[in-house]
Design a protein around this motif. Sequence first.
Motif, short mmCIF file in Angstrom:
data_model
loop_
_atom_site.label_atom_id
_atom_site.label_comp_id
_atom_site.label_asym_id
_atom_site.label_seq_id
_atom_site.Cartn_x
_atom_site.Cartn_y
_atom_site.Cartn_z
N PRO A 560 -14.32 5.85 0.12
CA PRO A 560 -14.86 5.01 -0.51
C PRO A 560 -13.83 4.88 -1.16
N ALA A 561 -13.10 5.93 -2.47
CA ALA A 561 -12.58 5.71 -3.23
C ALA A 561 -11.43 5.04 -3.16
N ALA A 562 -10.18 5.09 -1.99
CA ALA A 562 -9.42 4.75 -1.64
C ALA A 562 -9.28 3.28 -1.16
N CYS A 563 -10.44 3.42 -1.28
CA CYS A 563 -10.31 1.58 -0.94
C CYS A 563 -10.82 0.19 -2.14
N ALA A 564 -10.60 0.68 -3.35
CA ALA A 564 -11.36 0.59 -4.79
C ALA A 564 -9.71 0.09 -5.05
N GLY A 565 -9.79 -1.03 -5.74
CA GLY A 565 -8.67 -1.70 -6.80
C GLY A 565 -7.48 -1.83 -6.03
N LEU A 566 -7.60 -2.24 -4.91
CA LEU A 566 -6.76 -2.91 -3.44
C LEU A 566 -5.93 -4.51 -3.98
N ASP A 567 -4.86 -4.22 -3.87
CA ASP A 567 -4.50 -6.07 -4.12
C ASP A 567 -4.81 -6.30 -2.60
N ALA A 568 -4.95 -7.72 -2.29
CA ALA A 568 -5.32 -8.27 -0.75
C ALA A 568 -4.25 -7.43 0.10
N ASP A 569 -2.84 -7.51 0.21
CA ASP A 569 -2.43 -7.21 1.20
C ASP A 569 -2.20 -5.51 1.63
N ALA A 570 -2.97 -4.37 0.67
CA ALA A 570 -3.14 -3.19 0.46
C ALA A 570 -4.21 -3.34 1.14
N ALA A 571 -5.87 -4.57 0.78
CA ALA A 571 -6.52 -4.61 1.11
C ALA A 571 -7.22 -4.85 2.39
N ALA A 572 -5.46 -5.35 3.47
CA ALA A 572 -6.13 -6.15 4.98
C ALA A 572 -5.94 -4.25 5.25
N GLU A 573 -4.76 -4.04 5.01
CA GLU A 573 -3.94 -2.39 5.11
C GLU A 573 -5.12 -1.42 5.47
N MET A 574 -6.01 -1.56 4.28
CA MET A 574 -6.94 -0.67 4.57
C MET A 574 -8.25 -0.93 5.87
N ARG A 575 -8.14 -1.84 5.86
CA ARG A 575 -9.55 -2.57 6.52
C ARG A 575 -8.69 -2.26 8.37
N ALA A 576 -8.12 -2.09 8.61
CA ALA A 576 -7.28 -1.56 9.80
C ALA A 576 -7.47 -0.74 9.69
N HIS A 577 -7.21 0.72 9.04
CA HIS A 577 -7.43 1.81 8.63
C HIS A 577 -8.80 1.94 9.69
N VAL A 578 -9.82 0.93 8.35
CA VAL A 578 -11.40 1.59 8.67
C VAL A 578 -11.29 1.14 10.13
#
Length: 770
Positions: A560-578
């Motif tokens: 949860p903490a790692a998902c905060a404050g991400l830009d669009a590209d980083a959010a898309a990468e994290m979504r794939a990790h989820v």
Amino acid sequence: MTGTAAPEPVLLGVRHHGPGSARAVRAALDRCRPTAVLIEGPPEADALVPLAAEQDMRPPVALLAHVAGEPGRAAFWPFAEFSPEWVALRWALAHGVPARFIDLPAAHTLALGAGGGAGRGPERDASPEGVGPRTDPLAVLAGAGGYDDPEAWWEDVVEHRRGEGDALAPFEVVAEAMGELRSALGEEEDLEHDAVREAHMRLKLREARREFGGAVAVVCGAWHVPALAERRTVAADRQALKGLPKAKVEIGWVPWTHRRLSRHSGYGAGITSPGWYGHLFRVPDRPVERWMTDVARLLRAEGHPVSSAHVIEAVRLAETLAAMRGRPLAGLAETVDAIRAVMCDGSDVPLALVRDRLVVGDVLGEVPDAAPASPLQRDLDRQRRALRLKPEAAARDCEFDLRKDTDAARSRLLHRLRLLGVDWGEPLPSRGGLGTFRESWRLCWEPELSVRIAEAGVWGTTVEGAATAKAESLARDATALAEITSLAERCLLAGLPDALPVVMRALADRAALDSDAGHLAQALPALVRSVRYGDVRRTDTAALAEVAAGLAERVFVGLPAACAGLDADAAAEMRAHVDGVHQAVALLAGTADEPSTVAPGLRDRWAAVLKVLAERDTLPGGIRGRATRLLLDDGRLPHERAARLMGLVLSAGTPPAEAAAWIEGFLGTGGSGGMLLVHDERLLALVDGWLTAVPPDAFTGVLPLLRRTFSAFEPGVRRTLGDHIRQGGRGPGPAQSLHATAPGFGPALDPRRAAAVLPTMRLLLGGETV
């Protein structure tokens, strides 16, 4: 008393890989009956000459020389059945005549740095690729003869000859032409390397004349003939070779392919049509008629309607084209034009098949077991014979059932080779979805793999031992956690239990030091797949399972903490990790009937994390939407709650771009999101109502996200959604049914109609009808 002068050597200047030159060499040798045959090639291969007479030696093959201890510094000297050098070699062995190679030794060639894939120029030599004149002598001769295509000129003048007249006359003409060319081009050419090689050839020629006496035949590139006939002193030739660097080399025979002989493959002495040249060499008469018959057989096998009448008309057209173009016989260009017009109805699609299968071809040579080979190569040959895996030049797809011992052993062998960098096989996505007992591979043997095997020999003498040593080295050198978990998976796939302890120690050390939740989430799926693969491969993965469970717990805490404050590209990468973690947790936790004993309650803890991700407003919309969808699919989120979360996101206070990102995360980029909207009219109404309310000035900004989401749906799903929207009402109200007026839909399920399909479903699923 005056001595009798030794007979002059017979210099046979050839074009490498030319069937006309090969036939002319055979005729010339039959006539002059030399006492020895000297061939352009590395002298280190003299001891390998007798292997050319072995029954199991089938060209195309190549001499592979590499620096001892540095297999990457290598050079090839290929031979096809229509290569003049190969014909001379076989003639000498058949007639009991000594055969020697006389080119500059590979020890000097590789030390000079000219290795890395030897190649012969079209008319010249067996030197490494890139060494040769800037001007193509064949092009000069063709231009003098009125041709703008050197290939067509060579075919007309040499390849279409059938041995009429004096057998030595063609070589005398070629030698004279090359002498004139060398005089004209010598000033503009860099011939330093050629001069060194030709000095060595002259020295070897003198030795052979002293040793064997009589007429000695030399088969070499036509470019070198004037230099070998030139009178030079022994001292001058030795001076030219003085001070050359030298390396210790190893040499042996390896299989080659027609594709690697083709010029488009990047091989320096390649020819455009090895299959066609092989046909010209093998067929003693009526080559065009027999070629057209082979083409018709291929096209019929591929389902094209080709008859004997097509063959007759194609032959006539090819001969007519040759006459119109002023050529003595129909060549490849004429046959290709005739095939396109008559057999392919003017289409280049079936013609591409002819070019690939026949003009180039998939021929792969064979080397006898008696040929020198490294211990690793021996072990690989033994295993592939036992497993009935035959190297083939053409790519072939195959499927292994890992429940069968033979298929499981094949899979392990291919995975071990991939660890060693020998990519004989490439894994393909399995048609069985997530099943673990079936693997799909694409196999294709390339000659360069022989070099890779030689390079891999530094790791061990057997495939298993070398792969184990390589895996241990990779584990010690890995810097990223994902690298080590991927390596653990590869070790499981390759069946390397001895490497796992080292990999596990490296994994534990790296996992303890890495606190980045993104890195941990990226590493977890491969580790869990390793645990899963252990079942079907009968491998003990208890230790891996415990490490994976501990890794999953650390992901839960930090995600949860790692998902905060991400830009669009980083959010898309994290979504794939989820997504990856969600699938990994499902595999690690087991099923309801067989829950995991290593990680009890893992699903519940992960669901709690997803709930936090779904409801925390400060997180990127794509991650929140994805978490909501995963909870909904697992039945841990009621549809009413999902609709409320969507309604909040799609409210007027949410920026359109953020809302579009939430929709993309929720629906994903596949057909399942579309089917969810088809069957859940409330969610569809919410999306439709929000979309129609987006202001025009904001719509352009959200359009790329929406298009990326909805364009991934199946055409049938998009069509159904369109019908629902067109025929139903718009708006977020749950009371309005989008299905109410749609044809084929009723207000509720009809049990009688649904029961009618059950017998068919049982048959499809393999059950018994009732």
